[in-house]
Structures are given as C-alpha cells and as structure tokens.
Design an enzyme around this catalytic site. Structure first.
Site, PDB file in Angstrom:
ATOM      1  N   CYS A 296      48.373  12.282  59.447  1.00 22.43           N
ATOM      2  CA  CYS A 296      49.466  11.928  60.349  1.00 22.43           C
ATOM      3  C   CYS A 296      50.658  11.402  59.553  1.00 22.43           C
ATOM      4  CB  CYS A 296      48.991  10.889  61.359  1.00 22.43           C
ATOM      5  SG  CYS A 296      50.233  10.450  62.598  1.00 22.43           S
TER       6      CYS A 296
ATOM      7  N   GLU B 276      46.145  17.660  64.057  1.00 21.28           N
ATOM      8  CA  GLU B 276      47.605  17.595  64.001  1.00 21.28           C
ATOM      9  C   GLU B 276      48.205  18.936  64.451  1.00 21.28           C
ATOM     10  OE1 GLU B 276      50.016  15.166  63.014  1.00 21.28           O
ATOM     11  OE2 GLU B 276      48.329  13.821  63.399  1.00 21.28           O
TER      12      GLU B 276
END
Length: 223
Positions: free
Chosen positions: A137, A208
């Site tokens: 992230c 993601e």
C-alpha cells in the site's frame, strides 16, 4: 553483497504492479478522463479501508520488536486516524460526499476481504509478515503517484491533488522507511520464513490491484 529483500519482493510482484499501472482506473486518473462516479466510489471505499488499515498499524505497533519501529507505527496510526482521515473527509466533500455518506458506506466484498487479510495478518502472522503485508500500500501508491506526476500537470484540480499527495517527497520517505524496515526485520531469517513474508507481500499486491478493479466496476454485493 546480497540484494535487499525488498528488491526480491518487488520482483516477485512485478507482474501485478505493472498491471496496476496499466489499469484503466489509474490511467484515467493520469489523463483526467476517469468518470467521477467511479472515483467517488473509490473515495467512499477508501475511507472504510483506512479505518481497518489504522487497526492493522496499531496492532503492528504493539508487536514491533524495537522502540523505533513501535514509535513510527504508532505515529502512523495516529496520523491515519487523525490527519489522513480528516483530509479524506475534506477531499470527499469536494465530490459532494458528506461525512455521513462515508460512515454509512457498506464495505464492498473486495474491501472487506483485503482489510480482513491485513488485520488477520497483523494479529496472527510474524512481525516480518505484517510488514510484508502493509508495504504494498505504501510503496505502491508512492510509485503510482510518481509515475502519474511524470506525465504532467492535470487541469482537474481534484485529480491533480490526488497525484500530488502520493507523488510527494513525504510519501516517498514513508515508503522508503517501510522498505528499510522490511530489509532489517528479514535479515538472517530462514528461507521458510522469507517465503511467508513474500507470500504476504504478493497477496497484498494482488488486493491492491483488485481494489482498483473494484472501483472501476463499482462493485456491490450480489445479494
């Protein structure tokens, strides 16, 4: 001299990361063509993500092996819950999304699955696995922001502000710190443990990608 473990991680997830850069949601932010409805959906879901991400950071802080990592993770927890979420609410307001809208938002299947994975890893995995799970992230958004910023300034100030935030030197420093942390906490670990850290990193990288896919499709629960 052996290469940093973070280099191995980046190589393991290279295909996933390049798919992120080529995703139409990312490309649409980069050239300003992304449909606002899709971005508004992302803003609402990301708010719910941040709550659970802060929970993961807090758990990681409690499990950190030294004071420096504990303090930095605790600081990140506080900044996420205070500064970042406050900024997120203000940013959401630019798209006509109220604080009540954010609080009422139902987590999508992908958002729920990703955050459950992060919190579970923080609670039950080793500390290196936790760092491996949170790194995509931080590092991934920094890389996305810098690539988009290199394409030139957008006319839409809202998308331009999004790119500026993740392309900033401050966010790059955070990603660099987290890469350094993973290199330190994996130093000398046996291959079996390194493989588990790599699996956590690749899994988060895949989530993601799925988060962008979720926003592009404005994913909902089927029933």
């Amino acid at each position: 001299m052996a290469e940093p473990f973070s280099t191995r991680l980046r190589a393991a997830a290279a295909e996933v990361w390049e798919a992120q850069h080529g995703h139409p949601f990312i490309r649409g932010i980069g050239d300003g063509s992304l449909d606002i409805a899709r971005f508004r959906y992302w803003v609402r879901q990301d708010y719910r993500f941040l709550i659970e991400y802060a929970r993961m950071l807090a758990t990681a802080s409690a499990r950190a092996p030294n004071l420096e990592a504990m303090a930095r993770l605790a600081q990140l927890t506080n900044e996420t819950l205070g500064v970042e979420m406050s900024m997120h609410r203000a940013y959401a307001a630019q798209f006509g999304i109220s604080e009540e809208d954010l609080e009422r938002e139902t987590m999508s299947p992908t958002c729920r699955a990703y955050t459950d994975f992060l919190v579970r890893t923080a609670a039950t995995g080793s500390f290196p696995e936790v760092v491996g799970a949170l790194l995509p992230c931080m590092w991934g958004f920094s890389e996305v922001g810098q690539r988009l910023a290199a394409q030139g300034r957008l006319e839409d100030p809202r998308y331009a502000a999004w790119i500026d935030m993740y392309a900033s030197a401050e966010f790059a420093e955070l990603a660099e710190w987290c890469r350094g942390l993973i290199d330190r906490v994996t130093d000398g670990l046996p291959e079996a443990e390194l493989s588990r850290v790599e699996e956590a990193f690749v899994t988060s990288s895949r989530y993601e990608y799925l988060f962008w896919e979720m926003a592009w499709n404005q994913e909902e629960w089927p029933v």
